[in-house]
Design a protein around this motif. Structure first.
Motif, PDB file in Angstrom:
ATOM      1  N   ALA A   1       0.847  -1.190   0.000  1.00 36.24           N
ATOM      2  CA  ALA A   1       0.000   0.000   0.000  1.00 36.24           C
ATOM      3  C   ALA A   1       0.887   1.245   0.000  1.00 36.24           C
ATOM      4  O   ALA A   1       2.010   1.216   0.526  1.00 36.24           O
ATOM      5  CB  ALA A   1      -0.896   0.002   1.228  1.00 36.24           C
ATOM      6  N   PRO A   2       0.414   2.338  -0.607  1.00 36.39           N
ATOM      7  CA  PRO A   2       1.216   3.568  -0.632  1.00 36.39           C
ATOM      8  C   PRO A   2       1.675   4.010   0.758  1.00 36.39           C
ATOM      9  O   PRO A   2       2.791   4.507   0.911  1.00 36.39           O
ATOM     10  CB  PRO A   2       0.260   4.594  -1.260  1.00 36.39           C
ATOM     11  CG  PRO A   2      -0.655   3.779  -2.106  1.00 36.39           C
ATOM     12  CD  PRO A   2      -0.836   2.491  -1.364  1.00 36.39           C
ATOM     13  N   SER A   3       0.824   3.824   1.756  1.00 35.57           N
ATOM     14  CA  SER A   3       1.203   4.233   3.114  1.00 35.57           C
ATOM     15  C   SER A   3       2.386   3.413   3.630  1.00 35.57           C
ATOM     16  O   SER A   3       3.259   3.950   4.330  1.00 35.57           O
ATOM     17  CB  SER A   3       0.013   4.079   4.063  1.00 35.57           C
ATOM     18  OG  SER A   3      -0.460   2.735   4.066  1.00 35.57           O
ATOM     19  N   SER A   4       2.435   2.125   3.270  1.00 35.90           N
ATOM     20  CA  SER A   4       3.556   1.281   3.701  1.00 35.90           C
ATOM     21  C   SER A   4       4.842   1.691   2.998  1.00 35.90           C
ATOM     22  O   SER A   4       5.918   1.725   3.612  1.00 35.90           O
ATOM     23  CB  SER A   4       3.249  -0.193   3.400  1.00 35.90           C
ATOM     24  OG  SER A   4       2.136  -0.637   4.136  1.00 35.90           O
ATOM     25  N   VAL A   5       4.743   2.005   1.706  1.00 35.30           N
ATOM     26  CA  VAL A   5       5.923   2.455   0.957  1.00 35.30           C
ATOM     27  C   VAL A   5       6.434   3.769   1.541  1.00 35.30           C
ATOM     28  O   VAL A   5       7.651   3.958   1.706  1.00 35.30           O
ATOM     29  CB  VAL A   5       5.587   2.617  -0.544  1.00 35.30           C
ATOM     30  CG1 VAL A   5       6.778   3.201  -1.294  1.00 35.30           C
ATOM     31  CG2 VAL A   5       5.187   1.278  -1.153  1.00 35.30           C
ATOM     32  N   SER A   6       5.522   4.668   1.878  1.00 39.59           N
ATOM     33  CA  SER A   6       5.923   5.948   2.474  1.00 39.59           C
ATOM     34  C   SER A   6       6.643   5.737   3.798  1.00 39.59           C
ATOM     35  O   SER A   6       7.649   6.400   4.085  1.00 39.59           O
ATOM     36  CB  SER A   6       4.690   6.835   2.688  1.00 39.59           C
ATOM     37  OG  SER A   6       4.117   7.204   1.462  1.00 39.59           O
ATOM     38  N   ARG A   7       6.120   4.814   4.609  1.00 42.32           N
ATOM     39  CA  ARG A   7       6.745   4.549   5.911  1.00 42.32           C
ATOM     40  C   ARG A   7       8.148   3.984   5.746  1.00 42.32           C
ATOM     41  O   ARG A   7       9.086   4.410   6.409  1.00 42.32           O
ATOM     42  CB  ARG A   7       5.877   3.577   6.703  1.00 42.32           C
ATOM     43  CG  ARG A   7       6.316   3.393   8.158  1.00 42.32           C
ATOM     44  CD  ARG A   7       5.708   2.162   8.779  1.00 42.32           C
ATOM     45  NE  ARG A   7       6.276   0.950   8.232  1.00 42.32           N
ATOM     46  CZ  ARG A   7       5.565  -0.005   7.618  1.00 42.32           C
ATOM     47  NH1 ARG A   7       4.267   0.126   7.468  1.00 42.32           N
ATOM     48  NH2 ARG A   7       6.167  -1.089   7.160  1.00 42.32           N
TER      49      ARG A   7
ATOM     50  N   ALA B   1       2.502   9.181  -3.933  1.00 39.79           N
ATOM     51  CA  ALA B   1       1.620  10.281  -3.548  1.00 39.79           C
ATOM     52  C   ALA B   1       0.435   9.701  -2.788  1.00 39.79           C
ATOM     53  O   ALA B   1      -0.647   9.501  -3.330  1.00 39.79           O
ATOM     54  CB  ALA B   1       1.142  11.035  -4.777  1.00 39.79           C
ATOM     55  N   ALA B   2       0.690   9.377  -1.543  1.00 42.90           N
ATOM     56  CA  ALA B   2      -0.337   8.694  -0.740  1.00 42.90           C
ATOM     57  C   ALA B   2      -1.256   9.698  -0.063  1.00 42.90           C
ATOM     58  O   ALA B   2      -0.804  10.662   0.539  1.00 42.90           O
ATOM     59  CB  ALA B   2       0.322   7.810   0.320  1.00 42.90           C
ATOM     60  N   ARG B   3      -2.539   9.475  -0.194  1.00 47.97           N
ATOM     61  CA  ARG B   3      -3.518  10.261   0.550  1.00 47.97           C
ATOM     62  C   ARG B   3      -3.710   9.640   1.916  1.00 47.97           C
ATOM     63  O   ARG B   3      -3.890   8.425   2.031  1.00 47.97           O
ATOM     64  CB  ARG B   3      -4.867  10.263  -0.170  1.00 47.97           C
ATOM     65  CG  ARG B   3      -4.990  11.240  -1.301  1.00 47.97           C
ATOM     66  CD  ARG B   3      -6.428  11.292  -1.781  1.00 47.97           C
ATOM     67  NE  ARG B   3      -7.292  11.828  -0.732  1.00 47.97           N
ATOM     68  CZ  ARG B   3      -8.602  11.633  -0.718  1.00 47.97           C
ATOM     69  NH1 ARG B   3      -9.197  10.891  -1.634  1.00 47.97           N
ATOM     70  NH2 ARG B   3      -9.337  12.157   0.248  1.00 47.97           N
TER      71      ARG B   3
END
Length: 297
Positions: free
Chosen positions: A59-65, A95-97
């Motif tokens: 998930a984008p949030s995991s990649v961001s973390r 570009a995670a929301r």
């Protein structure tokens, strides 16, 4: 795991006061990246850019973390003079929301309390304990870790406040409602086990996992889909319902123990119609008629 990662984690703990859960998350992310790339202290920009493909299923949030953990790690290497360059700009930047937090409706919260109060009427320790836990989750907005690790000495006596140690070992005072004080008193009367924790279990305290399980089981008994209920969802409900009631965002930031108010601002996802009603009813000019303007204006 390389020594540079251990040094980085030691810095987070010593200088930034990172909590144990935070350190564990950094350790997992950095170790996983090192398994893909080898010694992270030697990885170049091309190697880091390849992580985008390896993380494509996340998930984008995991990649961001994960990217954030690596950026901080390379910042540490540069500050310590271990590397003269910083390859972290090559890391994936999705570009995670930020998703809105899950919350419970007032009716769902009422259903949970109705069920647990019925069960606690039996005075069984497990039921009374669950009532006290629920009161503190929804009534004070505690994090799961903060709640299960409360010491027995934290129970309010003269003032209706708990001293809570939150993320980064930061202490804060949180109010305790009269309902919660009564629930805690009932729990102390039937509390089993010894030790310094308010909610003891096997010589220590109940775990976050067990708290999660108890809430899921309660949700089923209250005819609420269990996937809708968790300790963090109740914390979100505490914040959202306070905001709906007119609480100030800065006050909410203090109650939740957020270091940055931008974290608290996620709770401003309240209904737009309610905000319009609030302005129409509470603004100083709400009941004042417009002054008659002179002719010709």
């Amino acid at each position: 795991m390389s020594g540079t990662i251990e040094d980085f984690l030691a810095l987070l703990a010593a200088e930034r006061g990172a909590a144990a859960n935070t350190l564990a998350a950094y350790r997992r992310d950095l170790t996983a990246a090192e398994e893909l790339l080898g010694d992270l202290s030697q990885a170049d920009g091309e190697a880091l850019s390849s992580l985008g493909k390896a993380w494509a299923h996340l998930a984008p949030s995991s990649v961001s973390r994960k990217s954030s953990a690596l950026r901080q790690f390379y910042g540490f290497l540069a500050e310590e003079g271990i590397r003269s360059d910083d390859p972290s700009p090559a890391l994936p930047r999705p570009a995670a929301r930020r998703p809105l937090p899950k919350i419970l409706s007032h009716d769902q919260v009422d259903a949970l309390f109705l069920r647990v109060e019925e069960e606690a009427a039996s005075s069984k320790p497990v039921s009374v304990r669950l009532l006290a836990l629920l009161e503190l989750l929804y009534g004070s907005g505690l994090r799961a870790t903060e709640l299960v690790s409360l010491p027995l000495s934290a129970v309010p006596r003269d003032a209706p406040f708990l001293t809570v140690t939150g993320k980064g070992d930061q202490a804060r005072m949180v109010p305790v409602s009269e309902r919660a004080v009564q629930a805690l008193s009932r729990w102390l009367e039937v509390r089993e086990g010894e030790g310094r924790f308010l909610f003891p279990s096997r010589g220590k305290h109940i775990s976050r996992v067990r708290l999660f399980q108890m809430l899921k089981e309660l949700a089923v008994r209250a005819n609420i889909p269990p996937e809708k209920v968790s300790p963090h969802v109740l914390r979100h409900a505490f914040a959202t319902h306070l905001l709906e009631g007119g609480a100030d965002l800065r006050v909410l930031q203090t109650l939740l123990g957020h270091a940055d108010i931008s974290t608290t601002q996620i709770y401003t996802h309240v209904d737009a119609a309610r905000l319009v009603t609030l302005v129409n009813e509470r603004h100083p000019l709400a009941n004042a008629s417009l002054a008659r303007r002179p002719k010709g204006d």
